[in-house]
Design a protein around this motif. Structure first.
Motif, PDB file in Angstrom:
ATOM      1  N   VAL A  79       0.850  -1.197   0.000  1.00  0.00           N
ATOM      2  CA  VAL A  79       0.000   0.000   0.000  1.00  0.00           C
ATOM      3  C   VAL A  79       0.887   1.249   0.000  1.00  0.00           C
ATOM      4  O   VAL A  79       0.674   2.184  -0.776  1.00  0.00           O
ATOM      5  N   ALA A  80       1.893   1.228   0.858  1.00  0.00           N
ATOM      6  CA  ALA A  80       2.768   2.394   0.951  1.00  0.00           C
ATOM      7  C   ALA A  80       3.464   2.638  -0.386  1.00  0.00           C
ATOM      8  O   ALA A  80       3.547   3.774  -0.852  1.00  0.00           O
ATOM      9  N   ARG A  81       3.915   1.554  -0.986  1.00  0.00           N
ATOM     10  CA  ARG A  81       4.602   1.714  -2.273  1.00  0.00           C
ATOM     11  C   ARG A  81       3.648   2.263  -3.324  1.00  0.00           C
ATOM     12  O   ARG A  81       3.944   3.219  -4.022  1.00  0.00           O
ATOM     13  N   GLN A 114      -7.255  10.403  -0.687  1.00  0.00           N
ATOM     14  CA  GLN A 114      -6.677   9.057  -0.846  1.00  0.00           C
ATOM     15  C   GLN A 114      -7.007   8.139   0.326  1.00  0.00           C
ATOM     16  O   GLN A 114      -6.806   6.934   0.256  1.00  0.00           O
ATOM     17  N   LEU A 115      -7.484   8.723   1.432  1.00  0.00           N
ATOM     18  CA  LEU A 115      -7.679   7.913   2.640  1.00  0.00           C
ATOM     19  C   LEU A 115      -8.619   6.718   2.408  1.00  0.00           C
ATOM     20  O   LEU A 115      -8.279   5.594   2.785  1.00  0.00           O
ATOM     21  N   PRO A 116      -9.799   6.927   1.781  1.00  0.00           N
ATOM     22  CA  PRO A 116     -10.683   5.769   1.620  1.00  0.00           C
ATOM     23  C   PRO A 116     -10.050   4.649   0.806  1.00  0.00           C
ATOM     24  O   PRO A 116     -10.161   3.478   1.169  1.00  0.00           O
ATOM     25  N   GLY A 117      -9.345   4.986  -0.279  1.00  0.00           N
ATOM     26  CA  GLY A 117      -8.735   3.952  -1.118  1.00  0.00           C
ATOM     27  C   GLY A 117      -7.688   3.163  -0.343  1.00  0.00           C
ATOM     28  O   GLY A 117      -7.610   1.932  -0.430  1.00  0.00           O
ATOM     29  N   ARG A 164      -7.975  -1.064   1.067  1.00  0.00           N
ATOM     30  CA  ARG A 164      -7.014  -2.167   0.944  1.00  0.00           C
ATOM     31  C   ARG A 164      -6.579  -2.698   2.300  1.00  0.00           C
ATOM     32  O   ARG A 164      -6.407  -3.908   2.474  1.00  0.00           O
ATOM     33  N   LEU A 165      -6.415  -1.789   3.249  1.00  0.00           N
ATOM     34  CA  LEU A 165      -5.961  -2.246   4.575  1.00  0.00           C
ATOM     35  C   LEU A 165      -7.044  -3.088   5.260  1.00  0.00           C
ATOM     36  O   LEU A 165      -6.768  -4.149   5.828  1.00  0.00           O
ATOM     37  N   VAL A 166      -8.302  -2.604   5.187  1.00  0.00           N
ATOM     38  CA  VAL A 166      -9.401  -3.335   5.834  1.00  0.00           C
ATOM     39  C   VAL A 166      -9.539  -4.711   5.188  1.00  0.00           C
ATOM     40  O   VAL A 166      -9.733  -5.726   5.855  1.00  0.00           O
ATOM     41  N   ASP A 167      -9.394  -4.719   3.875  1.00  0.00           N
ATOM     42  CA  ASP A 167      -9.474  -5.968   3.134  1.00  0.00           C
ATOM     43  C   ASP A 167      -8.446  -6.979   3.628  1.00  0.00           C
ATOM     44  O   ASP A 167      -8.701  -8.177   3.687  1.00  0.00           O
TER      45      ASP A 167
END
Ligand code: SRM
Ligand SMILES: Cc1cc2nc3c(=O)[nH]c(=O)nc-3n(C[C@H](O)[C@H](O)[C@H](O)COP(=O)(O)OP(=O)(O)OC[C@H]3O[C@@H](n4cnc5c(N)ncnc54)[C@H](O)[C@@H]3O)c2cc1C
Ligand code: SF4
Ligand code: FES
Lengths: 851, 107
Positions: A589-591, A614-617, A621-624
């Motif tokens: 995600v960071a990359r 960008q926070l929701p996007g 991914r993190l929640v997923d």
């Protein structure tokens, strides 16, 4: 800054001595523009610039030399002052107007100011220079005492005055059994009278210090190696001791002045006039080295400051004078309040005493009144709360009878005279000579300190200042609510109020009802509603309905705003344990979003530099991948740090990682008056630093020890041991109660450490309430926590579920697809950092456009 | 009803009034590239000031909390918490600082 003349064209002002008064004098010069008109040179004997000698003892309580410094880092450079450290004046040639130093340098002056202070008086007894004898005046003295005390068990202090008691307290704090030897028949003979001395003696011996009054020191006894082994007293007794601190008074450092023929007083002190000028017009003397026009040598800082002002006035051509000062003092010695003011010893002819003494509680209060009822002075020991109010009343007839002023509340002394009763010209801060009127012209304590300096000296007036300021005396949360946070909590709980507007309109101050509220009470109420949500029927989601308008920006966007308006993201990593798969997701995600990544001090990973849109996007991914919000943005549980514990570590006695994860999952999302931190260590080696946490757990062979009220941060505090050898269930039950009791009773932004410090009855009371259930509250506290645990859901998962909630995550409401162009980054060490260039610094043109 | 802001050229429509939650703000991109912060207080009154926080340079004032002092609405910057009067743009904590204020209407 006006243009400054080249150094050669300006007269040179040479200051000898950079102590408390010297520094104050320099500040006074700056205030009067005299650092522009003069070249200012300072000779400082000590290896460091001026520091707060009054609070010297706090060096033993963990304050560093920097903490004690009175000299702002850029002060000298900013005002073009030349400071020579470790360069004492050795002699003065008044004819040539030069001062020489032991290194052989010579400094010319047009104006010379002596601020050399005092030296501790050491009685000329045999053995006084033995190894193990010390004085108590400088940071170096304290360092030497501390080092020597490491190999000592007993200490003695010669002198039972103000400084002697302070030194004795310090020796005791260093772990030495300590005795005080005082020549006079009572302690603090200069400040208190016989009755006060008796009250003081009782309290001080009660603290485990040995006191011998009416005995002098005859000889310091040493061994063959010349190290102190004891003291021989004038009454024939021999006291064994390893270390002696002389604190038998101070003497003005007037030798330089004597050597060059300036007038000095009979008992020492450089004689000065009302403008602090010596017998030579070009030479001034200020502070403890001076004997002032009233024939006194003042050993307190406040009169020294007044002299600094008077001398600066004279040098800068302003009217000003020093004719004498009040010797009032208020001290907290070894935890005992002692104050004396005005004519404390009743020296005025025909005066009368009003005395209240209670030897059980170690309280003694005496007021000196003249026959017409005018208050002349007084002594307070054990309870000096009324000092702030009595001192300014000195010289006037108090509005109530003197008996009422000394009797404790409830014993016929119902009138607590507030500072309101004082006249406007009453001096509230005697260190800086500030009146009630000047203080009342300011709004807040920081303003008072900045505008008037009141409260920045000994600090004893701060309590009274707070009472004089608008919100003070008034414990209200802010301009909108007259209630404290704890009271609002009760109202919300009992009345089940789930709306801020309703709370404000029904319970706000009259003037605030129907108004917008403010940035202080909104988040506070938002937090109370969130803490109580399941029990009062509010929605647990902090951004539900009206609640969204209450949250601080960080909570509102569920991320932490950074300096350029971008956000950081901290997923929860319970106990600091993380699988390689999850690490990879964070990395990916960071990359993909180009975020800066850093391991935090809380055993997790922070991703910086996301734009609001960008926070929701990112979170999708993190929640997923199974991550939840880490609440780095909330006044809520942050992390429960762990050490690796029994599973891997050869010393571990319990599974600290498992316990840390259990605790973190139990209390995640819990909103509190301030953030909450915790840690679990697997053994007493304490690798997780649990004792610096709001609640910390350390494994023992038979269970867990629970520590509470620890803090790192600005004012570190070691946590207190609340209970020992608890089972898992007992541990969790106690933490449940602890947290809910804190949430219920703490002030806004009060960490558990300061809350516990403030809690009446302290740790014992806390133990009674949450261990012994003395208030019968425990069931309720536990059930509130059970509600919280059952009602928890992840804020980010909730947010992502509802498109309406996502609408706020845009840079511009009218251009949702457009990113904020001012959020820019530049490269650094293979990652990125905010580009502050695009933000244009404050002073640049246009930034201050006033309409 | 739309939230509109007065520019030199005339009234500029930003968004539907319902897009702004009472007590909070939104940021708008103006035709000349500037950013404005628009707010609606709990009584339904609208305000607009420049979005740029003069203390940090960041474009964030729209994300601050609203409050009122002596009957006048202000926003507290989310970064260093200085308060700005919403009608005049003046900073209440530093009299030398002000941001531009705009005329607004719900129309
Ligand atoms: C990210 C982090 C620094 C880092 O790169 O390591 C950090 C960053 C911030 N800290 Fe911290 N603190 C971080 C660990 C700590 C620690 C160490 C710890 O937790 O073990 C401490 C000392 C321990 C303590 O709190 O007792 C710490 C003591 C503070 C304090 C002082 C608190 C106090 O009681 O004195 C503040 C100011 C405050 O909260 O009022 C603060 C405030 C902040 C704020 C919120 C300042 C701000 O308002 O912008 C920073 C924002 C974080 C962000 O934007 O994400 N931070 N901060 C650490 C995040 C830990 C985490 O994973 O959640
Ligand atoms: C432990 C302790 C607690 C105290 N508590 C209180 C209190 O509660 N309330 C209160 O009012 N007062 C208190 N005092 C007293 C207070 O610290 C002094 O009144 C104050 O420091 C006096 O300031 P000064 O500048 O005159 O002297 P100092 O602060 O002593 O400064 C004099 C400086 O001049 C330097 N100097 C001397 N000779 C030369 C030379 N020839 N060349 C160059 N430099 C030279 C010295 O090294 C020193 O740095 C306390 C003092 C101590 C030690
Ligand atoms: S605290 Fe004890 S168990 Fe934990 S890592 Fe340190 S030494 Fe090992
Ligand atoms: S009286 Fe000492 S700081 Fe005010």
């Amino acid at each position: 800054m006006p243009p400054t003349l080249p150094a050669a064209d300006r007269p040179t002002l040479l200051l000898v001595g950079h102590g408390m008064v010297g520094q104050r004098f320099l500040e006074a010069l700056v205030e009067r523009g005299a650092t522009e008109s003069h070249r200012v040179v300072v000779l400082c004997e000590e290896p460091r610039a001026a520091y707060d000698r009054v609070h010297l003892t706090s060096y033993f309580e963990g304050k560093s030399a920097e903490d004690l410094s009175l000299t702002p880092v850029d002060f000298m450079a900013k005002h073009g002052i030349e400071l020579h450290l470790g360069e004492p004046a050795e002699s003065i040639d008044r004819g040539a107007r030069t001062v020489t130093t032991p290194s052989g340098r010579s400094f010319a002056y047009d104006v010379l100011v002596l601020a050399t202070g005092s030296y501790p008086f050491v009685p000329p007894v045999p053995g006084k220079d033995a190894e193990g004898c010390f004085v108590y005046r400088t940071i170096e003295d304290l360092e030497a005492i501390e080092a020597y005390a490491k190999d000592s068990t007993r200490g003695a202090v010669v002198g039972g005055g103000l400084l002697g008691l302070e030194a004795a307290g310090a020796l005791k704090g260093l772990g030495l059994s300590t005795q005080i030897v005082e020549f006079a028949p009572r302690l603090m003979p200069a400040q208190v009278d016989e009755g006060g001395g008796a009250a003081l003696l009782k309290t001080i011996t009660g603290m485990g210090l040995d006191v011998r009054t009416g005995a002098g020191t005859q000889e310091i006894v040493t061994d063959e190696a010349g190290r102190v082994t004891g003291m021989l007293l004038t009454d024939g007794t021999e006291l064994p001791t390893d270390l002696v601190v002389f604190s038998a008074g101070v003497r003005p450092r007037d030798q330089l002045a004597r050597d060059c023929g300036l007038d000095v007083g009979e008992r020492g002190g450089i004689k000065v006039d009302e403008e602090c000028r010596t017998s030579d017009d070009a030479v001034y003397a200020i502070g403890e080295c001076a004997q002032t026009v009233d024939g006194k040598v003042y050993g307190l800082v406040a009169p020294g400051y007044a002299m600094a002002e008077a001398a600066a006035d004279a040098i800068a051509g302003f009217p000003g004078s020093f004719t004498g000062a009040d010797m009032s003092t208020k001290l907290k010695l070894l935890g005992v309040d002692v104050a004396s003011f005005g004519d404390a010893h009743g020296a005025t002819e025909g005066c009368l005493d009003v005395v209240y003494a209670d030897s059980r509680s170690g309280t003694y209060k005496k007021l000196v009144i003249d026959p017409d009822g005018k208050l002349l002075g007084g002594v307070l020991v054990g309870d000096a709360d009324s000092y702030g109010m009595l001192r300014p009343l000195t010289g006037s007839v108090p509005p109530v009878s003197p008996e009422q002023l000394v009797l404790p509340a409830g014993a016929g002394g119902p009138v607590k005279l507030g500072p309101d009763a004082l006249p406007d010209d009453a001096i509230i801060c005697s260190c800086h000579n500030v009146t009630k009127g000047q203080i009342c012209a300011c709004g807040t304590l920081p303003e008072v300190k900045q505008c008037t300096k009141a409260g920045t000296g000994c600090g004893s007036c701060v309590k009274t200042i707070l009472q004089l300021l608008p919100q003070s005396g008034d414990k209200g949360l802010c301009g909108c609510f007259g209630h404290t946070r704890a009271e609002l909590y009760e109202i919300v709980k009992v009345k089940r109020i789930t709306s801020y507007a309703r709370l404000l309109d029904e319970h706000g101050r009259e003037s605030a009802r129907g108004s917008e509220g403010c940035e202080i009470c909104k988040p506070t109420v938002g937090s109370i509603i969130a803490s109580l949500a399941p029990s009062i029927g509010a929605e647990g989601y902090v951004l539900a309905g009206e609640q969204a308008a209450l949250q601080d920006t960080n909570d509102h966007f569920l991320a932490n705003m950074q300096r350029n308006g971008s956000y950081s993201i901290v997923p929860r990593i319970p106990g600091g344990e993380i699988t390689p798969e999850k690490l990879i997701v964070i990395g990916e995600v960071a990359r993909d979003y180009g975020l800066y990544t850093k391991i935090t001090g809380g055993q997790r990973i922070d991703l910086f530099g996301a734009r609001v849109d960008q926070l929701p996007g990112i979170w999708a991914r993190l929640v997923d991948a199974g991550f939840e919000s880490g609440h780095a943005y909330g006044k809520a549980l942050r992390t429960v740090k762990s050490c690796v514990g029994q599973t891997w570590c050869r010393y571990g006695v319990q599974d600290s990682v498992r316990m840390a994860i259990d605790l973190e999952l139990r209390y995640r999302g819990l909103r509190a008056p301030h953030k909450l931190k915790s840690a679990v260590s697997g053994c007493a080696r304490e690798c997780a630093e649990a004792q610096s946490k709001d609640f910390g757990v350390i494994a023992t062979a038979s269970g867990w020890n629970l520590y509470v009220g620890g803090n790192g941060g600005m004012t570190p505090r070691h946590a207190d041991l609340l209970a020992q050898d608890l089972s898992d269930t007992e541990l969790i039950r106690l933490i449940d109660r602890f947290l809910m009791f804190y949430i219920r009773t703490a002030d806004r932004l009060e960490r558990t450490a300061s809350w516990l410090e403030r809690l009446e009855g302290g740790l014992d009371h806390l133990r009674e309430v949450i261990v012994e259930d003395s208030l019968g509250l425990c069931d309720e506290l536990e059930s509130l926590m059970a509600d919280h645990v059952a009602g928890y859901s992840d804020e980010w998962a909730e947010t992502l579920r509802d498109p309406e909630r996502l609408a706020r995550f845009v840079s511009f409401v009218n251009a949702p697809g457009t990113p904020d162009p001012t959020v820019q980054f530049v490269a650094e060490r293979d990652q990125m950092k905010p580009d502050l260039q695009v933000l244009i610094p404050l002073d640049a043109e246009g930034a201050l456009s006033v309409r | 009803m739309n939230l509109q802001l007065r520019l030199d050229e005339g009234w500029f429509t930003v968004c539907a009034a319902g897009a702004v939650q009472p007590g909070r703000g939104v940021a708008a991109l103006l035709p000349d590239g500037r950013h404005a912060a628009l707010f609606i207080d709990r009584t339904g009154r609208a305000y607009a000031i420049d979005n740029r926080d003069p203390f940090t340079g960041a474009s964030v004032l729209s994300r601050g909390l609203l409050g009122s002092a002596s009957g006048r609405a202000f926003v507290a910057s989310p970064l260093l918490k200085q308060r700005f009067d919403l009608e005049s743009g003046r900073c209440l904590d530093d009299e030398e600082i002000a941001v531009q204020a705009y005329e607004v209407r719900l129309g």
